[in-house]
Scaffold this motif. Sequence first.
Motif, PDB file in Angstrom:
ATOM      1  N   ARG A  16       0.841  -1.203   0.000  1.00 52.87           N
ATOM      2  CA  ARG A  16       0.000   0.000   0.000  1.00 52.87           C
ATOM      3  C   ARG A  16       0.879   1.258   0.000  1.00 52.87           C
ATOM      4  NH1 ARG A  16      -5.297   0.339   1.834  1.00 52.87           N
ATOM      5  NH2 ARG A  16      -5.066  -1.633   2.933  1.00 52.87           N
ATOM      6  N   ALA A  17       1.911   1.251   0.842  1.00 53.74           N
ATOM      7  CA  ALA A  17       2.819   2.398   0.923  1.00 53.74           C
ATOM      8  C   ALA A  17       3.610   2.566  -0.375  1.00 53.74           C
ATOM      9  CB  ALA A  17       3.767   2.231   2.102  1.00 53.74           C
ATOM     10  N   MET A  18       4.082   1.467  -0.943  1.00 56.63           N
ATOM     11  CA  MET A  18       4.884   1.533  -2.166  1.00 56.63           C
ATOM     12  C   MET A  18       4.056   2.038  -3.345  1.00 56.63           C
ATOM     13  SD  MET A  18       7.997   0.689  -3.112  1.00 56.63           S
ATOM     14  CE  MET A  18       8.892   0.481  -4.611  1.00 56.63           C
ATOM     15  N   LEU A  35      -0.606 -11.148  -7.187  1.00 53.62           N
ATOM     16  CA  LEU A  35       0.083 -11.272  -8.474  1.00 53.62           C
ATOM     17  C   LEU A  35       1.566 -10.912  -8.380  1.00 53.62           C
ATOM     18  CD1 LEU A  35      -2.601  -9.915 -10.950  1.00 53.62           C
ATOM     19  CD2 LEU A  35      -1.614 -12.192 -10.946  1.00 53.62           C
ATOM     20  N   THR A  36       1.910  -9.904  -7.582  1.00 50.75           N
ATOM     21  CA  THR A  36       3.292  -9.435  -7.529  1.00 50.75           C
ATOM     22  C   THR A  36       4.107 -10.057  -6.409  1.00 50.75           C
ATOM     23  OG1 THR A  36       2.792  -7.579  -6.060  1.00 50.75           O
ATOM     24  CG2 THR A  36       2.627  -7.180  -8.446  1.00 50.75           C
ATOM     25  N   LYS A  37       3.436 -10.694  -5.461  1.00 47.44           N
ATOM     26  CA  LYS A  37       4.090 -11.248  -4.267  1.00 47.44           C
ATOM     27  C   LYS A  37       4.883 -10.173  -3.516  1.00 47.44           C
ATOM     28  CE  LYS A  37       4.379 -15.972  -5.953  1.00 47.44           C
ATOM     29  NZ  LYS A  37       3.478 -15.826  -7.046  1.00 47.44           N
ATOM     30  N   GLY A  38       4.441  -8.917  -3.653  1.00 39.57           N
ATOM     31  CA  GLY A  38       5.054  -7.820  -2.910  1.00 39.57           C
ATOM     32  C   GLY A  38       6.397  -7.358  -3.451  1.00 39.57           C
ATOM     33  N   CYS A  39       6.714  -7.700  -4.694  1.00 43.86           N
ATOM     34  CA  CYS A  39       8.008  -7.326  -5.285  1.00 43.86           C
ATOM     35  C   CYS A  39       8.074  -5.807  -5.510  1.00 43.86           C
ATOM     36  CB  CYS A  39       8.195  -8.058  -6.609  1.00 43.86           C
ATOM     37  SG  CYS A  39       9.670  -7.552  -7.497  1.00 43.86           S
ATOM     38  N   PRO A  40       9.013  -5.122  -4.844  1.00 47.65           N
ATOM     39  CA  PRO A  40       9.103  -3.666  -4.981  1.00 47.65           C
ATOM     40  C   PRO A  40       9.303  -3.179  -6.415  1.00 47.65           C
ATOM     41  CG  PRO A  40      10.392  -4.388  -3.112  1.00 47.65           C
ATOM     42  CD  PRO A  40       9.961  -5.623  -3.848  1.00 47.65           C
TER      43      PRO A  40
END
Length: 76
Positions: A16-18, A35-40
Amino acid sequence: NVAERHLRGLDLEGCRAMLGRPDIDDEALRRIYLLTKGCPFYLRAIREGDEASLRANSRFTSAEIRLLLYSAGSVV
């Protein structure tokens, strides 16, 4: 000395922050996270609406890229 680090993606709040959208719908955030698995790297591209970067540097299909950008509010 050598240290081994296991890198993981961001959690939901980190996503959410990113994305820079504190008001993003919870279901849309969950969809992006799954879908992204949290990838920055992917999250930054989604935040910037950078479809070309997602297409060149991920295995997402065109439909998934459109869904990610739509879910994040990058495309209306």
